[in-house]
Design a protein around this motif. Structure first.
Motif, PDB file in Angstrom:
ATOM      1  N   VAL A 290      -8.910  -1.607   8.123  1.00 13.86           N
ATOM      2  CA  VAL A 290      -8.573  -1.090   6.800  1.00 13.86           C
ATOM      3  C   VAL A 290      -7.402  -0.125   6.943  1.00 13.86           C
ATOM      4  N   ALA A 291      -6.346  -0.343   6.147  1.00 13.89           N
ATOM      5  CA  ALA A 291      -5.198   0.559   6.115  1.00 13.89           C
ATOM      6  C   ALA A 291      -5.394   1.545   4.963  1.00 13.89           C
ATOM      7  N   PHE A 292      -5.097   2.822   5.210  1.00 12.08           N
ATOM      8  CA  PHE A 292      -5.224   3.879   4.210  1.00 12.08           C
ATOM      9  C   PHE A 292      -3.866   4.529   3.969  1.00 12.08           C
ATOM     10  N   ALA A 293      -3.616   4.936   2.722  1.00 12.35           N
ATOM     11  CA  ALA A 293      -2.447   5.726   2.354  1.00 12.35           C
ATOM     12  C   ALA A 293      -2.951   6.919   1.540  1.00 12.35           C
ATOM     13  N   MET A 294      -2.551   8.123   1.943  1.00 11.08           N
ATOM     14  CA  MET A 294      -3.034   9.333   1.276  1.00 11.08           C
ATOM     15  C   MET A 294      -1.872  10.264   0.975  1.00 11.08           C
TER      16      MET A 294
ATOM     17  N   ALA B  58      -5.367  14.986   4.241  1.00 13.24           N
ATOM     18  CA  ALA B  58      -3.945  14.724   4.469  1.00 13.24           C
ATOM     19  C   ALA B  58      -3.165  16.038   4.390  1.00 13.24           C
ATOM     20  N   LEU B  59      -2.462  16.376   5.466  1.00 10.32           N
ATOM     21  CA  LEU B  59      -1.609  17.570   5.474  1.00 10.32           C
ATOM     22  C   LEU B  59      -0.253  17.264   4.852  1.00 10.32           C
ATOM     23  N   THR B  60       0.192  16.030   5.031  1.00 12.97           N
ATOM     24  CA  THR B  60       1.423  15.520   4.440  1.00 12.97           C
ATOM     25  C   THR B  60       1.089  14.135   3.892  1.00 12.97           C
ATOM     26  N   PRO B  61       1.976  13.525   3.107  1.00 11.81           N
ATOM     27  CA  PRO B  61       1.717  12.123   2.777  1.00 11.81           C
ATOM     28  C   PRO B  61       1.549  11.359   4.092  1.00 11.81           C
ATOM     29  N   CYS B  62       0.518  10.542   4.198  1.00 10.91           N
ATOM     30  CA  CYS B  62       0.240   9.910   5.484  1.00 10.91           C
ATOM     31  C   CYS B  62      -0.400   8.540   5.324  1.00 10.91           C
TER      32      CYS B  62
ATOM     33  N   LEU C 154       0.845  -1.197   0.000  1.00  6.01           N
ATOM     34  CA  LEU C 154       0.000   0.000   0.000  1.00  6.01           C
ATOM     35  C   LEU C 154       0.883   1.251   0.000  1.00  6.01           C
ATOM     36  N   PRO C 155       1.552   1.521  -1.124  1.00  3.24           N
ATOM     37  CA  PRO C 155       2.416   2.709  -1.169  1.00  3.24           C
ATOM     38  C   PRO C 155       1.586   3.989  -1.195  1.00  3.24           C
ATOM     39  N   ILE C 156       2.192   5.072  -0.764  1.00  3.19           N
ATOM     40  CA  ILE C 156       1.545   6.377  -0.909  1.00  3.19           C
ATOM     41  C   ILE C 156       1.764   6.791  -2.355  1.00  3.19           C
ATOM     42  N   THR C 157       0.658   6.917  -3.091  1.00  3.98           N
ATOM     43  CA  THR C 157       0.696   7.213  -4.516  1.00  3.98           C
ATOM     44  C   THR C 157       0.414   8.689  -4.742  1.00  3.98           C
ATOM     45  N   SER C 158       1.156   9.294  -5.648  1.00  6.51           N
ATOM     46  CA  SER C 158       1.002  10.709  -5.955  1.00  6.51           C
ATOM     47  C   SER C 158      -0.446  11.044  -6.300  1.00  6.51           C
ATOM     48  N   ASP C 159      -0.976  12.064  -5.617  1.00  7.70           N
ATOM     49  CA  ASP C 159      -2.329  12.575  -5.870  1.00  7.70           C
ATOM     50  C   ASP C 159      -3.425  11.527  -5.732  1.00  7.70           C
ATOM     51  N   ALA C 160      -3.270  10.596  -4.760  1.00  5.65           N
ATOM     52  CA  ALA C 160      -4.267   9.534  -4.621  1.00  5.65           C
ATOM     53  C   ALA C 160      -4.489   9.155  -3.166  1.00  5.65           C
ATOM     54  N   THR C 161      -5.625   8.530  -2.937  1.00  7.52           N
ATOM     55  CA  THR C 161      -5.940   7.875  -1.668  1.00  7.52           C
ATOM     56  C   THR C 161      -6.198   6.415  -2.000  1.00  7.52           C
ATOM     57  N   THR C 162      -5.518   5.514  -1.284  1.00  7.70           N
ATOM     58  CA  THR C 162      -5.713   4.086  -1.509  1.00  7.70           C
ATOM     59  C   THR C 162      -5.959   3.401  -0.178  1.00  7.70           C
ATOM     60  N   SER C 163      -6.573   2.229  -0.235  1.00  7.03           N
ATOM     61  CA  SER C 163      -6.845   1.489   0.997  1.00  7.03           C
ATOM     62  C   SER C 163      -6.797  -0.001   0.725  1.00  7.03           C
ATOM     63  N   ARG C 164      -6.557  -0.754   1.785  1.00  3.64           N
ATOM     64  CA  ARG C 164      -6.565  -2.217   1.722  1.00  3.64           C
ATOM     65  C   ARG C 164      -7.223  -2.740   2.982  1.00  3.64           C
ATOM     66  N   THR C 165      -8.132  -3.697   2.829  1.00  4.01           N
ATOM     67  CA  THR C 165      -8.702  -4.369   3.989  1.00  4.01           C
ATOM     68  C   THR C 165      -7.674  -5.375   4.490  1.00  4.01           C
TER      69      THR C 165
ATOM     70  N   ALA D 251      -0.421  14.087   0.250  1.00  5.00           N
ATOM     71  CA  ALA D 251      -0.761  15.413   0.784  1.00  5.00           C
ATOM     72  C   ALA D 251      -1.842  16.062  -0.070  1.00  5.00           C
ATOM     73  N   GLY D 252      -2.832  16.656   0.598  1.00  3.71           N
ATOM     74  CA  GLY D 252      -3.911  17.340  -0.094  1.00  3.71           C
ATOM     75  C   GLY D 252      -5.102  16.468  -0.438  1.00  3.71           C
ATOM     76  N   GLN D 253      -4.959  15.161  -0.335  1.00  2.07           N
ATOM     77  CA  GLN D 253      -6.076  14.264  -0.618  1.00  2.07           C
ATOM     78  C   GLN D 253      -7.070  14.298   0.544  1.00  2.07           C
ATOM     79  N   GLU D 254      -8.326  13.990   0.264  1.00  2.00           N
ATOM     80  CA  GLU D 254      -9.312  14.008   1.338  1.00  2.00           C
ATOM     81  C   GLU D 254     -10.362  12.922   1.189  1.00  2.00           C
ATOM     82  N   LEU D 255     -10.931  12.573   2.312  1.00  2.00           N
ATOM     83  CA  LEU D 255     -12.128  11.745   2.378  1.00  2.00           C
ATOM     84  C   LEU D 255     -13.220  12.702   2.834  1.00  2.00           C
ATOM     85  N   THR D 256     -14.197  12.931   1.991  1.00  4.70           N
ATOM     86  CA  THR D 256     -15.231  13.906   2.303  1.00  4.70           C
ATOM     87  C   THR D 256     -16.135  13.407   3.430  1.00  4.70           C
ATOM     88  N   ASP D 257     -16.917  14.309   3.950  1.00  3.42           N
ATOM     89  CA  ASP D 257     -17.793  14.041   5.084  1.00  3.42           C
ATOM     90  C   ASP D 257     -18.644  12.793   4.847  1.00  3.42           C
TER      91      ASP D 257
END
Length: 111
Positions: free
Chosen positions: A40-44, A97-101, A19-30, A46-52
């Protein structure tokens, strides 16, 4: 990882690679899925978001890399590595995401 019986332990290694942090993306794996919990693990990037949004089950989120803003109950919190959020069932929340996280979400099946 496929659905696993709640009576069997499981180990998942190599998430940094799987689950690498991918440029301009949000990814997840169960990582775990059974009657007791879903992890579930998430990789985001910087600047990516999960909306409300909300989930019907209680949840715990822990930041494992980077920094993010977590909004819950209309209040925003800047979180760092190791910080934890508990979400009550149906609580609306959002993530930026404020930074890659990376963070881990545990959805719990209430007894």
């Amino acid at each position: 990882m496929p659905r696993s019986p709640v009576t069997e332990s499981a180990v998942k290694r190599g998430l940094q690679v799987d689950l690498p942090i991918t440029s301009d993306a949000t990814t997840s794996r169960t990582v775990v899925s059974n009657e007791a919990a879903r992890v579930v693990a998430f990789a985001m990037d910087a600047g990516q978001e999960l909306t409300d949004h909300s989930a019907p089950r209680p949840a715990v989120v822990q930041v494992v890399e980077g920094r993010l803003t977590f909004t819950v109950g209309g209040q925003s919190h800047d979180l760092d590595v190791g910080d934890v959020v508990y979400l009550a069932p149906n609580e609306r929340h959002a993530v930026v995401a404020l930074t890659p996280c990376r963070f881990v979400l545990v959805l719990v099946t209430a007894a």
